[in-house]
Design a protein around this motif. Structure first.
Motif, short mmCIF file in Angstrom:
data_model
loop_
_atom_site.label_atom_id
_atom_site.label_comp_id
_atom_site.label_asym_id
_atom_site.label_seq_id
_atom_site.Cartn_x
_atom_site.Cartn_y
_atom_site.Cartn_z
N TRP A 38 -58.37 -43.13 -16.60
CA TRP A 38 -57.60 -44.35 -16.82
C TRP A 38 -57.93 -44.89 -18.20
CZ3 TRP A 38 -58.06 -47.73 -11.72
CH2 TRP A 38 -57.49 -47.02 -10.66
N LEU A 39 -56.91 -45.14 -18.98
CA LEU A 39 -57.11 -45.68 -20.32
C LEU A 39 -55.87 -46.46 -20.76
CD1 LEU A 39 -56.76 -42.82 -22.98
CD2 LEU A 39 -55.95 -42.63 -20.65
N PRO A 40 -56.05 -47.44 -21.65
CA PRO A 40 -54.92 -48.25 -22.10
C PRO A 40 -53.90 -47.42 -22.89
CG PRO A 40 -57.01 -49.32 -22.58
CD PRO A 40 -57.33 -47.91 -22.19
N ALA A 41 -52.63 -47.71 -22.66
CA ALA A 41 -51.56 -47.07 -23.42
C ALA A 41 -51.26 -47.93 -24.65
CB ALA A 41 -50.31 -46.94 -22.56
N PRO A 42 -50.85 -47.29 -25.76
CA PRO A 42 -50.54 -48.04 -27.00
C PRO A 42 -49.16 -48.68 -26.95
CG PRO A 42 -50.19 -45.72 -27.36
CD PRO A 42 -50.70 -45.84 -25.95
N GLY A 43 -49.00 -49.66 -26.07
CA GLY A 43 -47.70 -50.32 -25.95
C GLY A 43 -47.40 -51.23 -27.13
N LEU A 65 -52.75 -56.14 -20.84
CA LEU A 65 -51.82 -55.24 -20.15
C LEU A 65 -52.55 -54.21 -19.29
CD1 LEU A 65 -49.17 -54.61 -22.97
CD2 LEU A 65 -49.20 -56.36 -21.18
N PHE A 66 -53.61 -53.60 -19.83
CA PHE A 66 -54.31 -52.57 -19.07
C PHE A 66 -54.95 -53.11 -17.78
CE2 PHE A 66 -58.27 -49.88 -18.56
CZ PHE A 66 -57.62 -48.80 -17.99
N PRO A 67 -55.63 -54.25 -17.81
CA PRO A 67 -56.18 -54.78 -16.55
C PRO A 67 -55.13 -55.00 -15.47
CG PRO A 67 -57.24 -55.85 -18.40
CD PRO A 67 -56.12 -55.03 -18.97
N ASN A 68 -53.96 -55.43 -15.86
CA ASN A 68 -52.89 -55.60 -14.88
C ASN A 68 -52.51 -54.25 -14.26
OD1 ASN A 68 -52.67 -58.37 -15.15
ND2 ASN A 68 -51.18 -58.23 -16.82
N GLU A 69 -52.48 -53.21 -15.10
CA GLU A 69 -52.17 -51.87 -14.61
C GLU A 69 -53.27 -51.38 -13.68
OE1 GLU A 69 -50.35 -48.11 -14.12
OE2 GLU A 69 -49.60 -50.07 -14.77
#
Length: 398
Positions: A38-43, A65-69
């Motif tokens: 799991w890793l943050p996407a570059p949105g 954004l990532f914590p919500n995901e």
């Protein structure tokens, strides 16, 4: 086991942390475990904005954004899932799973110490101090930790508000194949690759531009060694392009034409560089572990490094030690001369003496076997899940 690895976003451009995370993920997968990354996407980071805004948009990707995901994904995770943070700098995400089985891998706390004003060579800006405090609040919620060295574990315990439930040390395993090669052949092949005559040997440093890698100090030692020895072996410095401070130091060197910054080197070239070097010079001011020390020794190259932990943990009894470079600029010249004498001793080793040094390094490097490290980590992962199950059983019984 079901394991979820938290990883740094790829858009940060880091190299060492992704390598470590990849070793963990593939190692556990090869052992038959069910793993996810799991890793943050570059949105927001991808938006066409001025470069100065990229960092802040990247923070929003990571910490909003990532914590919500993650919260959404957690609904589908069985209760016996183990959540693994591959770096203590991922602290802000720890609270998301603090009440579930988890463990945090710790590499170093240098940024934390700098933010607290504990490192004279490094000052942290106001925003940097706030960011490090944000990270600290996060990992302080963790219960279980695995540190890469005793020094890192010692630093961890100083930063935690109370003793952790579990705190282990597992030394890093080499994630590439470093082996003993014929030194002359290695010098010949590498020399052809970079267009230099290396047949007589060379001094080597491998490292980035982080302040603690002390690339300026490497050049200080090299200048002192050239003056002391009268030899004209070149200095190869492998890593990313040097910062302005390091370039400026090279420019004032009498021997600047023999100081070579080698960037973009592939793994094969780095292995050749280690194997052919007369000595590996690593005067770091601090480290979390010190990968290059183990890499050099595994390649049959004698190591000169700083007489301080964790460098001394990695060298064991096989390294040649020098004092830590003093913070006072007026004392650097004498320090460099002292270090140069140690370097010269190693360069002058011949026959049985050099063979003894090489053999000691090779034997020491066996401690950093990747499979051995993964076995230790796997055992800790199992133990954490078993402890969690016992705790749940006891709670249900009560």
């Amino acid at each position: 086991m079901r394991i979820v690895f938290f990883n740094h976003p790829t858009f940060l451009g880091s190299q060492s942390m992704p390598r470590f995370a990849h070793m963990l993920l593939e190692g556990m997968r090869d052992r038959g475990h069910e793993v996810q990354s799991w890793l943050p996407a570059p949105g927001l980071f991808r938006l066409p904005v001025p470069q100065g805004m990229k960092k802040w948009l990247g923070y929003m990707d990571q910490f909003i954004l990532f914590p919500n995901e993650v919260r959404r994904r957690l609904r589908d995770c069985p209760p016996d899932t183990l959540f693994v943070f591959t770096d203590n700098a991922q602290g802000p995400w720890v609270s998301l799973v603090a009440d579930r089985p988890h463990v945090i891998h710790c590499h170093d706390f240098l940024a934390q110490q700098s933010a607290l004003g504990a490192i004279s060579e490094r000052k942290t800006s106001w925003s940097g101090r706030q960011y490090q405090a944000f990270i600290h609040r996060g990992y302080s919620k963790g219960k279980n930790f695995i540190s890469v060295s005793k020094k890192t574990r010692e630093d961890l315990h100083k930063h935690l508000p109370s003793a952790p439930v579990r705190s282990e040390v597992v030394y890093n395993g080499l994630n590439q194949s470093f082996t003993l090669l014929d030194a002359i052949e290695a010098r010949t092949v590498l020399g052809q690759k970079i267009g230099l005559d290396l047949t007589a040997g060379y001094l080597l440093h491998v490292g980035g531009n982080q302040w603690y890698k002390n690339r300026r100090g490497v050049i200080e030692i090299y200048d002192a060694w050239r003056e002391l020895s009268g030899m004209n072996l070149p200095l190869l410095m492998i890593g990313i392009p040097p910062g302005q401070s390091v370039k400026d130091r090279r420019e004032v060197s009498v021997y600047k034409s023999d100081i070579h910054f080698l960037t973009g080197m592939d793994n094969e070239a780095v292995r050749l560089a280690y194997a052919g070097a007369s000595v590996f010079v690593f005067p770091s001011l601090a480290e979390g572990f010190g990968w290059p020390i183990a890499e050099a020794m595994a390649s049959g190259c004698p190591v000169v490094t700083t007489d301080a932990a964790p460098m001394t943990e990695v060298t064991g009894d096989a390294g040649f030690l020098i004092p830590r470079q003093p913070a006072n600029e007026q004392e650097v010249t004498n320090w460099a001369k002292q270090a140069a004498r140690v370097v010269n001793h190693v360069v002058q080793l011949k026959g049985a003496e050099r063979e003894k040094a090489v053999k000691a390094g090779l034997e020491n490097a066996k401690r950093f076997d990747a499979n051995q490290a993964l076995d230790q980590i796997e055992a800790i992962y199992y133990s954490l899940l078993q402890t969690e199950k016992k705790h749940e059983h006891t709670s249900d019984y009560r």
